[in-house]
Design a protein around this motif. Structure first.
Motif, mmCIF file in Angstrom:
data_model
loop_
_atom_site.group_PDB
_atom_site.id
_atom_site.type_symbol
_atom_site.label_atom_id
_atom_site.label_comp_id
_atom_site.label_asym_id
_atom_site.label_seq_id
_atom_site.Cartn_x
_atom_site.Cartn_y
_atom_site.Cartn_z
ATOM 1 N N UNK A 181 0.725 -0.714 0.085
ATOM 2 C CA UNK A 181 0.096 -0.253 0.000
ATOM 3 C C UNK A 181 1.092 1.509 -0.025
ATOM 4 N N UNK A 182 1.578 1.341 0.558
ATOM 5 C CA UNK A 182 3.267 2.395 0.633
ATOM 6 C C UNK A 182 3.741 2.630 -0.762
ATOM 7 N N UNK A 183 4.284 2.090 -1.554
ATOM 8 C CA UNK A 183 4.519 2.453 -2.663
ATOM 9 C C UNK A 183 3.373 2.414 -3.985
ATOM 10 N N UNK A 184 2.361 1.901 -3.375
ATOM 11 C CA UNK A 184 1.010 2.233 -4.501
ATOM 12 C C UNK A 184 0.248 3.460 -3.988
ATOM 13 N N UNK A 185 0.367 3.900 -3.248
ATOM 14 C CA UNK A 185 -0.573 5.353 -2.521
ATOM 15 C C UNK A 185 0.428 6.178 -3.516
ATOM 16 N N UNK A 186 2.006 5.664 -3.545
ATOM 17 C CA UNK A 186 3.013 6.776 -3.792
ATOM 18 C C UNK A 186 2.766 7.519 -4.971
ATOM 19 N N UNK A 187 2.512 6.001 -6.010
ATOM 20 C CA UNK A 187 1.818 6.018 -7.724
ATOM 21 C C UNK A 187 0.440 6.426 -7.468
ATOM 22 N N UNK A 188 0.018 6.758 -6.931
ATOM 23 C CA UNK A 188 -1.543 6.857 -7.515
ATOM 24 C C UNK A 188 -0.988 8.750 -6.873
ATOM 25 N N UNK A 189 -0.249 9.405 -6.223
ATOM 26 C CA UNK A 189 -0.305 10.212 -6.112
ATOM 27 C C UNK A 189 0.815 10.970 -7.457
ATOM 28 N N UNK A 190 1.318 10.478 -7.589
ATOM 29 C CA UNK A 190 2.031 10.946 -8.627
ATOM 30 C C UNK A 190 1.328 11.254 -10.469
ATOM 31 N N UNK A 191 -0.225 9.950 -10.019
ATOM 32 C CA UNK A 191 -0.929 9.780 -10.933
ATOM 33 C C UNK A 191 -1.781 11.466 -11.358
ATOM 34 N N UNK A 192 -2.199 11.549 -9.679
ATOM 35 C CA UNK A 192 -2.627 13.077 -9.196
ATOM 36 C C UNK A 192 -2.979 13.808 -10.000
ATOM 37 N N UNK A 193 -1.337 14.201 -9.623
ATOM 38 C CA UNK A 193 -0.900 15.335 -10.174
ATOM 39 C C UNK A 193 -0.149 15.746 -11.498
ATOM 40 N N UNK A 194 0.372 14.659 -12.304
ATOM 41 C CA UNK A 194 0.616 14.300 -13.400
ATOM 42 C C UNK A 194 -1.118 14.550 -14.660
ATOM 43 N N UNK A 247 -5.291 16.760 -9.232
ATOM 44 C CA UNK A 247 -6.269 16.370 -8.408
ATOM 45 C C UNK A 247 -5.425 16.478 -7.089
ATOM 46 N N UNK A 248 -5.833 17.812 -6.088
ATOM 47 C CA UNK A 248 -4.553 17.624 -4.753
ATOM 48 C C UNK A 248 -5.341 17.056 -4.320
ATOM 49 N N UNK A 271 5.969 17.808 -1.036
ATOM 50 C CA UNK A 271 5.997 17.216 -1.765
ATOM 51 C C UNK A 271 5.303 17.297 -3.405
ATOM 52 N N UNK A 272 4.750 18.056 -3.048
ATOM 53 C CA UNK A 272 3.397 18.271 -4.285
ATOM 54 C C UNK A 272 3.837 19.660 -4.235
ATOM 55 N N UNK A 273 4.270 20.722 -3.639
ATOM 56 C CA UNK A 273 4.621 21.440 -4.930
ATOM 57 C C UNK A 273 6.026 21.662 -5.604
ATOM 58 N N UNK A 274 6.871 20.190 -4.576
ATOM 59 C CA UNK A 274 8.348 20.160 -5.668
ATOM 60 C C UNK A 274 7.953 20.086 -6.572
ATOM 61 N N UNK A 275 6.712 19.003 -6.801
ATOM 62 C CA UNK A 275 6.534 17.996 -8.124
ATOM 63 C C UNK A 275 5.760 18.657 -9.184
ATOM 64 N N UNK A 276 5.238 19.386 -8.620
ATOM 65 C CA UNK A 276 4.734 20.338 -9.489
ATOM 66 C C UNK A 276 5.218 21.689 -10.318
#
Length: 809
Positions: free
Chosen positions: A89-102, A107-108, A128-133
């Motif tokens: 669930x940890x790496x999958x959560x990070x994956x889902x967060x990145x796809x939401x930002x892409x 979808x914040x 994390x959100x700010x630096x990725x965007x």
């Protein structure tokens, strides 16, 4: 040379503080910028750390999931499968967060849920959100994101492998070949993901190193830049201070006003040439003196320790200074106390010579209180001195005599010999009177050929003897030498100044009246004002009543009453007259007879009328139901108000703001007031009628010329004077007067109202004569206006019946 001179003349000299202000602003801006950059770099460092920590959680959870899944393949325990899925669930959560930002529409909320599922600290999620965007396109960070994306497929395969393992163990019998195949596949995915995680971690570390180096470079450059600006600023400040010091010294020594620099004890440390010139000293001689040597005794302020109290001494004031030759001058003094670190405080003072201003003020004051022709005190000063004499006898007792002197036949002198001779006569008369009185007495000119004289500490009998000698010897002074010219004489009125006198105006009026009586008695004589004690008491009582009225108006103790006016044949028509009462401070209610004479005598009629109208309008405004039922409301207006145009303006303003009440109002004007001010009465009547009001002539029949003036006054109503109405049942003359007024009113199409209807017999006779309205105690007694305007409080009444027999309330 000309061009050079023109260039120099056109050069703009910069303001000395402008460069300093710009440097301070630049330094401040740089400091703020450095703080902002430092905060941004700290956020970047924190974001880098957050990414490294998040990658660590990602890698550990992936490995934990692989180990748990391997155990599950080997033994088939459900808790191993649950552990594997929890770790995934940890790496999958990070994956889902990145796809939401892409996504095209970011979808914040989904990204935050994903990063929190990825076991990231809540405080790091926004970083994390700010630096990725906003920083994901940078070189090193972009490479890290690319490596992160490469883990998507193996990670999803790993998640799928967990489902395959669960399906394998769900069979009745586990196939060893399938288990071996899944184990091999699991190991391959684990090695691939660990390699990718390591590459991702290395990329993040390179990014963190770049951020750290950038922070050091930017911080070093900022500190260097601020240091350079601070050095330049310090040099500029030093230059400006030196320049200010030189400008101050130039201003100090070249100033046109006197300037002193003093020590804490008042010793003169420096002095400019202007103060030396003002005081008549050499500048060097001033340096050996102290402030007490320059000021007159009493001008210095000392504290409890005997030292100069500088905070109070330095307040702006006009002080007396001692000049070098011993003379005195007035100087406008102001200064400031300057405290310097490490040194005793210094005082800078400015002194401006204002002696000429003081002399001019004394001259202006003299002209304001003295007559320019004779040099005697003028009317204003006479009234002030008389007021002072009245206060003196009230406080200490005694008596003075105020005399009013008027030259006889002065107009003949002016017309026969000219104004120059008249002025000469007035000056000689002034000199004569000044020479004829004692020390402590005074003489003043009231204006024209009128003089005032106060004989101190003597009564009117003794004063009369003194004044008779003045009158007898006046003809022997030789004012006019020409043969055949009118001789000089005067008429004098005397009034005693005692503690019983009402006020200064009363004293002046009494002296004037006595002087007029002297003229009426044949001129060239003295007349004493001998009003009776009873009359004096009455005047003083009227003054007290006037003060009570003024206080009652201010304290809102003037009350409105109303008395019904019965319309004959129509008892349902609501018509009344507004009356005024005064409640004393003791609570006793007083009728108008107790205070109206004083109001009319002392000219307060308009003030009272304004107050009554304001009360009436305010009351009717809050009684809309009563106003709808109201037929007509009569309100009295005094002769003083009619004669004043400003009162008409006041009434018109009230009517304009309350147009619905205008047609309900009828202004009552006494007949004598209308006749005495006919033009003003017409203006008032036309002004209020133009706004819808009606007008009644009150007390009609009391004047001597009522009928001759009646056509000139466009009134709507006649109110017969109650003197005729009251006794008409026993006095044929009164009855005839009422009949005549009624017929005149009918011919002029006016409503006729009879006042003072006090008996049923009079009411019946009035109806027989054709009177339209009845007002008096036989109809209804006055009541508070609140009772009249509230039906529940109004008493039952019976009006005049159709057969002419009125009923009492």
């Amino acid at each position: 040379m000309l061009a050079t001179g023109r260039d120099v003349g056109a050069r703009v000299v910069p303001h000395p503080m402008r460069g300093l202000t710009l440097r301070v602003a630049l330094l401040t801006g740089m400091a703020i910028g450095l703080v902002g950059i430092s905060a941004l770099i700290q956020e970047l460092q924190a974001a880098s750390t957050a990414w490294i920590v998040g990658q660590s959680h990602w890698s550990r959870s992936q490995q934990q999931a692989s180990f748990a899944l391997s155990r599950y393949l080997s033994h088939g325990h459900p808790r191993d499968l649950a552990e594997a899925r929890q770790a995934l669930a940890v790496p999958l959560g990070d994956l889902d967060a990145r796809r939401a930002l892409e996504q095209p529409d970011t979808d914040l909320a989904r990204a935050r849920r994903g990063f929190l599922a990825g076991d990231n600290a809540p405080g790091d999620v926004n970083r994390l959100i700010f630096s990725f965007r906003y920083l994901g396109h940078l070189a090193y960070f972009k490479d890290a994101v690319r490596l992160w994306r490469q883990t998507d497929a193996p990670l999803l395969q790993l998640a799928g492998l967990a489902g395959a393992a669960q399906a394998l163990h769900a069979r009745p019998q586990v196939d060893p070949a399938t288990r071996a195949m899944l184990q091999d596949r699991l190991q391959g995915l684990d090695r691939e993901l660990q390699g990718q995680a390591k590459a991702f971690s290395m990329s993040l570390r390179r990014t963190a190193g770049i951020v750290r180096i950038t922070t050091l470079v930017v911080g070093g450059l900022s500190v260097l830049l601020i240091t350079v600006v601070a050095v330049l600023l310090a040099r500029r400040v030093r230059h400006d201070l030196l320049e200010k010091e030189s400008r101050f010294r130039a201003a100090f020594y070249l100033a046109t006003v006197g300037m002193l620099k003093l020590d804490a004890d008042g010793g003169i440390v420096e002095a400019n040439q202007a103060i030396a010139d003002i005081l008549g000293y050499r500048r060097e001689a001033l340096l050996g003196l102290a402030l007490p040597d320059l000021l007159v005794e009493g001008e210095l302020v000392f504290d409890e320790d005997g030292r100069i109290d500088w905070p109070r001494q330095l307040r702006p004031a006009e002080l007396r200074f001692r000049c070098a030759d011993g003379g005195l001058l007035w100087g406008r003094w102001s200064g400031t106390l300057v405290a310097m670190p490490g040194h005793a405080p210094m005082v800078f003072a400015i002194i401006e010579d204002v002696s000429q201003n003081h002399a001019l003020a004394r001259e202006v004051q003299h002209h304001a209180s003295h007559d320019p022709l004779t040099g005697l005190v003028n009317r204003r000063e006479i009234e002030r001195l008389t007021e002072q004499a009245l206060l003196d006898v009230r406080a200490h007792g005694g008596v003075h005599s105020l005399c009013y002197i008027n030259l006889d036949y002065f107009k003949l002198v002016n017309d026969g010999l000219g104004h120059a001779a008249g002025d000469q006569l007035l000056r000689r008369m002034a000199d004569y009177l000044v020479g004829a009185v004692r020390e402590g007495d005074w003489v003043g000119r009231l204006g024209g050929d009128e003089f005032a004289l106060l004989l101190a500490n003597i009564g009117q009998d003794e004063a009369k003897q003194v004044l008779q000698r003045i009158v007898r010897s006046l003809d022997q002074t030789g004012f006019l030498h020409t043969e055949g010219r009118p001789r000089v004489s005067c008429s004098i009125g005397v009034v005693e100044v005692t503690d019983e006198a009402v006020d200064v105006n009363w004293l002046m009026s009494a002296a004037d009246s006595a002087c007029y009586a002297a003229k009426e008695a044949g001129r060239n004589r003295v007349h004493c004002f001998n009003e009776s004690r009873l009359a004096l008491d009455e005047r003083r009582l009227e003054a007290d009543r006037l003060a009570q009225v003024t206080s009652a108006i201010a304290d809102n103790r003037m009350l409105l009453y109303a008395q019904r006016i019965e319309r004959v044949g129509d008892p349902g028509f609501l018509h009344y007259e507004v009356l005024v009462r005064m409640r004393g401070v003791d609570g006793v209610l007083q009728g108008p007879g107790a205070f109206m004479p004083a109001v009319e005598r002392y000219g307060m009629g308009m003030a009272l009328d304004r107050h009554v109208l304001s009360l009436l309008f305010r009351h009717l405004q809050v009684c809309p139901a009563h106003v709808q039922l109201l037929g007509l409301c009569n309100v009295n207006v005094s002769a003083q108000s009619i004669a004043e145009p400003s009162f008409l303006a006041f009434v018109c303003d009230l009517l304009e703001r309350n147009r619905g009440l205008a047609r309900k109002l009828c202004f009552e004007i006494t007949e004598t007031a209308a006749i005495s001010s006919l033009a003003q009465a017409r203006n008032f009547i036309e002004g209020v009628k133009a706004r819808g009001c009606r007008v009644a002539l009150d007390d009609f029949g009391s004047g001597l010329s009522s009928f001759s003036y009646l056509r000139q006054l466009p009134a709507d109503m006649l109110k017969i004077d109650g003197v005729f109405v009251r006794d008409m049942d026993i006095d044929p003359v009164s009855r005839a007067a009422v009949r005549a007024i009624t017929e005149i009113g009918r011919e002029l199409h006016m409503t006729v109202v009879a006042e003072w209807v006090e008996s049923l017999e009079v009411a019946a006779q009035l109806q027989q004569l054709g009177v339209d309205g009845l007002q008096g105690y036989a109809i209804e007694r006055p009541m508070a206006l609140e009772r009249m305007t509230q039906p529940a409080l109004r008493p039952l009444r019976s009006g005049v019946s159709s057969d002419g027999r009125p009923g009492l309330p």
